[in-house]
Design a protein around this motif. Structure first.
Motif, PDB file in Angstrom:
ATOM      1  N   LEU A  77     -30.184  -6.099  19.578  1.00 60.94           N
ATOM      2  CA  LEU A  77     -28.918  -6.813  19.765  1.00 60.94           C
ATOM      3  C   LEU A  77     -28.477  -6.855  21.229  1.00 60.94           C
ATOM      4  N   ASN A  78     -29.427  -6.594  22.120  1.00 63.59           N
ATOM      5  CA  ASN A  78     -29.173  -6.599  23.566  1.00 63.59           C
ATOM      6  C   ASN A  78     -28.117  -5.564  23.973  1.00 63.59           C
ATOM      7  N   LEU A  79     -27.997  -4.512  23.168  1.00 60.81           N
ATOM      8  CA  LEU A  79     -27.041  -3.451  23.481  1.00 60.81           C
ATOM      9  C   LEU A  79     -27.656  -2.488  24.485  1.00 60.81           C
ATOM     10  N   SER A  80     -26.867  -2.097  25.459  1.00 64.26           N
ATOM     11  CA  SER A  80     -27.346  -1.095  26.419  1.00 64.26           C
ATOM     12  C   SER A  80     -27.470   0.254  25.715  1.00 64.26           C
ATOM     13  N   LYS A  81     -28.260   1.131  26.269  1.00 63.28           N
ATOM     14  CA  LYS A  81     -28.427   2.469  25.680  1.00 63.28           C
ATOM     15  C   LYS A  81     -27.089   3.198  25.595  1.00 63.28           C
ATOM     16  N   ALA A  82     -26.268   3.006  26.623  1.00 63.41           N
ATOM     17  CA  ALA A  82     -24.963   3.675  26.639  1.00 63.41           C
ATOM     18  C   ALA A  82     -24.081   3.160  25.504  1.00 63.41           C
ATOM     19  N   ASP A  83     -24.072   1.830  25.303  1.00 67.29           N
ATOM     20  CA  ASP A  83     -23.268   1.250  24.223  1.00 67.29           C
ATOM     21  C   ASP A  83     -23.788   1.672  22.854  1.00 67.29           C
ATOM     22  N   GLN A  84     -25.107   1.719  22.710  1.00 67.80           N
ATOM     23  CA  GLN A  84     -25.681   2.183  21.444  1.00 67.80           C
ATOM     24  C   GLN A  84     -25.217   3.598  21.132  1.00 67.80           C
ATOM     25  N   SER A  85     -25.207   4.414  22.137  1.00 73.35           N
ATOM     26  CA  SER A  85     -24.795   5.811  21.954  1.00 73.35           C
ATOM     27  C   SER A  85     -23.312   5.907  21.585  1.00 73.35           C
ATOM     28  N   ILE A  86     -22.481   5.110  22.256  1.00 70.55           N
ATOM     29  CA  ILE A  86     -21.035   5.109  21.967  1.00 70.55           C
ATOM     30  C   ILE A  86     -20.776   4.677  20.528  1.00 70.55           C
ATOM     31  N   LEU A  87     -21.450   3.617  20.109  1.00 65.55           N
ATOM     32  CA  LEU A  87     -21.264   3.128  18.743  1.00 65.55           C
ATOM     33  C   LEU A  87     -21.770   4.146  17.719  1.00 65.55           C
ATOM     34  N   ALA A  88     -22.898   4.759  18.000  1.00 63.60           N
ATOM     35  CA  ALA A  88     -23.472   5.746  17.070  1.00 63.60           C
ATOM     36  C   ALA A  88     -22.556   6.962  16.913  1.00 63.60           C
ATOM     37  N   GLU A  89     -21.842   7.298  17.952  1.00 65.67           N
ATOM     38  CA  GLU A  89     -20.990   8.483  17.931  1.00 65.67           C
ATOM     39  C   GLU A  89     -19.608   8.232  17.333  1.00 65.67           C
ATOM     40  N   ASN A  90     -19.154   6.968  17.378  1.00 66.39           N
ATOM     41  CA  ASN A  90     -17.744   6.714  17.077  1.00 66.39           C
ATOM     42  C   ASN A  90     -17.442   5.864  15.840  1.00 66.39           C
ATOM     43  N   ILE A  91     -18.348   4.971  15.462  1.00 66.09           N
ATOM     44  CA  ILE A  91     -18.000   3.980  14.431  1.00 66.09           C
ATOM     45  C   ILE A  91     -17.931   4.596  13.034  1.00 66.09           C
ATOM     46  N   ASP A  92     -16.849   4.236  12.320  1.00 70.12           N
ATOM     47  CA  ASP A  92     -16.653   4.685  10.937  1.00 70.12           C
ATOM     48  C   ASP A  92     -16.923   3.569   9.924  1.00 70.12           C
ATOM     49  N   ILE A  93     -16.638   2.314  10.317  1.00 66.18           N
ATOM     50  CA  ILE A  93     -16.731   1.172   9.389  1.00 66.18           C
ATOM     51  C   ILE A  93     -17.336  -0.022  10.126  1.00 66.18           C
ATOM     52  N   VAL A  94     -18.235  -0.732   9.460  1.00 67.45           N
ATOM     53  CA  VAL A  94     -18.857  -1.926  10.050  1.00 67.45           C
ATOM     54  C   VAL A  94     -18.571  -3.135   9.170  1.00 67.45           C
ATOM     55  N   PHE A  95     -18.132  -4.220   9.799  1.00 67.06           N
ATOM     56  CA  PHE A  95     -18.023  -5.523   9.147  1.00 67.06           C
ATOM     57  C   PHE A  95     -18.989  -6.473   9.855  1.00 67.06           C
ATOM     58  N   HIS A  96     -20.038  -6.843   9.155  1.00 71.68           N
ATOM     59  CA  HIS A  96     -21.034  -7.731   9.760  1.00 71.68           C
ATOM     60  C   HIS A  96     -20.746  -9.166   9.331  1.00 71.68           C
ATOM     61  N   CYS A  97     -20.065  -9.907  10.218  1.00 69.42           N
ATOM     62  CA  CYS A  97     -19.668 -11.297   9.931  1.00 69.42           C
ATOM     63  C   CYS A  97     -20.557 -12.307  10.641  1.00 69.42           C
ATOM     64  N   ALA A  98     -21.303 -11.859  11.641  1.00 71.90           N
ATOM     65  CA  ALA A  98     -22.053 -12.790  12.487  1.00 71.90           C
ATOM     66  C   ALA A  98     -23.148 -13.501  11.700  1.00 71.90           C
ATOM     67  N   ALA A  99     -23.256 -14.801  11.910  1.00 73.44           N
ATOM     68  CA  ALA A  99     -24.293 -15.618  11.258  1.00 73.44           C
ATOM     69  C   ALA A  99     -24.210 -17.023  11.825  1.00 73.44           C
ATOM     70  N   THR A 100     -25.275 -17.786  11.644  1.00 78.79           N
ATOM     71  CA  THR A 100     -25.184 -19.208  11.914  1.00 78.79           C
ATOM     72  C   THR A 100     -24.822 -19.908  10.615  1.00 78.79           C
ATOM     73  N   VAL A 101     -23.847 -20.803  10.680  1.00 78.90           N
ATOM     74  CA  VAL A 101     -23.419 -21.517   9.476  1.00 78.90           C
ATOM     75  C   VAL A 101     -23.880 -22.974   9.514  1.00 78.90           C
ATOM     76  N   ARG A 102     -24.734 -23.287  10.470  1.00 78.95           N
ATOM     77  CA  ARG A 102     -25.271 -24.653  10.553  1.00 78.95           C
ATOM     78  C   ARG A 102     -26.325 -24.853   9.468  1.00 78.95           C
ATOM     79  N   PHE A 103     -26.094 -25.826   8.597  1.00 81.30           N
ATOM     80  CA  PHE A 103     -27.022 -26.081   7.502  1.00 81.30           C
ATOM     81  C   PHE A 103     -28.371 -26.612   7.998  1.00 81.30           C
ATOM     82  N   SER A 104     -28.348 -27.298   9.135  1.00 81.31           N
ATOM     83  CA  SER A 104     -29.569 -27.924   9.639  1.00 81.31           C
ATOM     84  C   SER A 104     -30.272 -27.082  10.692  1.00 81.31           C
TER      85      SER A 104
END
Length: 517
Positions: free
Chosen positions: A91-118
């Protein structure tokens, strides 16, 4: 169980796709209705020279966040923009950001997607399947993760007539497909796409089906939930009625109808238009996160799936949509309309093609010819071409109906407290469609086209002018055609003289009656 705001209090939440339509509404609703949430991390990529932080700053200063700004002036301090790109490894996350997210996140909402039918299959797989796979891999590293909510679509299994709240096995192994697409060139993929997607109408529904199955297979010990919204439309109530900010899905079609550009489209009058307001989807999502997160010690054996639809509970049909659009835009017209709003649905493909030519192509050619004579750049035919492509993509969904099981939705609503039901309302039995459609159409005017309500009198005057022009043109055309018939046929002349004499007699009688009174 604690109520929903209490559950999110003190939690660190991660949202992917926060710059998208649903992602923005989710971000606003979470911060407004759960004010004690600790922080909200949002995955955002740089775009058009804007940094992730600048993009989020632009979003939170928009109309959508005005109410939240009034209630919580410092809310933006809780939002942490994280540079990310769904098309890149990890996801092009830096190592530092990966570490921050791994240490802190309690809940994930994965909304990202392409909605283009074509969307080309390779791109759709990358954004809808591989990106979800990478989000899951990141979630597995999060030390305090309580729940992972994946936003799918109710049409992920549209090759079935009855869709239960379960994850179905796709016709293609997602692992083999990913490996195969890796070495195929684009031309070969394009050639094989119809065979690969099978009974699915497009790459969007196909890849969302693959993503669901992949989530089931790779979730492991993660506490996962899946929310499946149908056709997501403007807001019902929150943060205000009718909010919409894009031309996607039905919104672009509604605007084209309001402008008088769209006059006919293929759809079945009796087919259910499974529209669902965006705030209903977001309230369901937050409630699903609360319920799954509260059941950590008593988790169900299978992943809970929520069919967030309206057709089985409060059905609204495309014929009713047609009526509401025409009435709404005649009452509150869009500025500089091309023609008066009067869209008609046609289920027969042959008659639809005929009327498409008569009501779309020919007027567009005439209008572009007029613009060319006036020394201006013709543009209507390009608009019509884009509109036809959009309608062809939507045809499958406007001509079919599905039955979705919503037992889990009913169960989720039953588990909520009376107070939570008010704050996070997703009971669509209360939805009044005519009022909702009026607000939806007004929302496209105010928030998508940025038209001021002060311009309504002028817009109505313009619409009346168009009506008068139409009546005049039609009258001249009828007279012209009839005169041709009169010149060629004695019978036509006799009928014409009879009608004219009858009219004169009627007028004489009317005048005589008025004099006697």
């Amino acid at each position: 169980m604690v109520n929903i705001p209490e559950y999110y209090a003190g939690k660190n939440v991660l949202i992917s796709g926060a710059t998208g339509f649903m992602g923005k509404v989710l971000l606003e609703k979470l911060l407004r209705s759960c004010p004690e949430v600790r922080s909200v991390y949002v995955l955002v990529r740089s775009k058009a020279g804007q940094s992730p932080k600048a993009r989020i700053s632009e979003i939170v200063n928009s109309k959508l966040f005005e109410k939240l700004q009034q209630d919580q002036p410092d809310f933006a301090e809780k939002i942490i923009a994280v540079n990310s790109d769904l098309t890149q490894p990890e996801l092009n996350l830096s190592k530092a950001d990966q570490s921050i997210l791994a240490e802190n996140i309690d809940i994930v909402f994965h909304c990202a997607a392409t909605v283009r039918f074509s969307e080309p299959l390779k791109d759709a797989v990358q954004l809808n399947v591989l990106a979800t796979q990478m989000m899951l891999a990141l979630a597995h590293r999060m030390k305090h993760l309580e729940v992972f909510i994946h936003i799918s679509t109710a049409y992920a299994n549209c090759n079935r007539e009855l869709i239960e709240e379960v994850v179905y096995s796709p016709s293609v192994d997602y692992r083999k497909l990913i490996d195969t697409l890796d070495w195929m060139d684009d031309d070969l993929v394009s050639t094989l796409t119809p065979k690969l997607i099978g009974e699915h109408p497009n790459t969007y529904t196909f890849t969302k089906s693959l993503a669901e199955y992949m989530v089931q297979q790779e979730a492991g010990d993660l506490n996962v939930g899946i929310v499946r919204p149908s056709i997501v439309g403007a807001s019902w109530k929150e943060p205000f009625p009718g909010w919409i900010d894009n031309f996607n899905g039905p919104s672009g079609i509604f605007i084209a109808a309001g402008k008088g550009i769209l006059r006919t489209m293929r759809a079945s009058n009796n087919a259910v238009a499974d529209l669902v307001p965006v705030d209903v989807v977001i309230n369901t999502t937050l409630a699903a996160g609360w319920y799954s997160g509260s059941q950590v010690l008593n988790r169900p054996k299978s992943i809970p799936v929520y069919n967030c639809t309206t057709g089985g509970i409060n059905p609204f049909r495309w014929g009713e949509v047609e009526y509401c659009i025409n009435m709404s835009f005649k009452t509150n017209p869009l500025e500089q309309a091309f023609r008066r709003p009067n869209v008609n649905l046609r289920s027969n493909p042959f008659t639809n093609q005929y009327w498409t030519t008569v009501s779309h192509t020919l007027p567009a050619l005439l209008y572009d010819g007029y613009l060319t004579l006036m020394g201006r750049k013709p543009r209507m035919m390009k608009t019509i071409t884009r509109l036809h492509k959009a309608m062809m993509v939507l045809e499958y969904f406007t001509s079919h109906s599905w039955v979705w099981n919503t037992d889990n939705m009913a169960m989720l609503l039953a588990q909520m407290s009376p107070e939570d039901k008010k704050i996070f309302n997703f009971d669509v039995r209360q939805l009044h469609w005519a009022e909702y459609m009026e607000n939806y159409c007004m929302g496209t005017k105010k928030y998508v086209l940025n038209e001021e309500l002060s311009g309504l009198p002028a817009a109505r005057k313009h619409l009346n002018k168009l009506r008068n022009i139409r009546y005049t043109f039609n009258t001249i055309l009828v007279v012209f055609i009839w005169r041709i018939f009169i010149a060629r046929s004695q019978m036509a002349r006799n009928i014409w003289y009879f009608v004219v004499s009858l009219c004169f007699k009627f007028l004489s009688y009317f005048q005589a009656s008025s004099t006697m009174r």
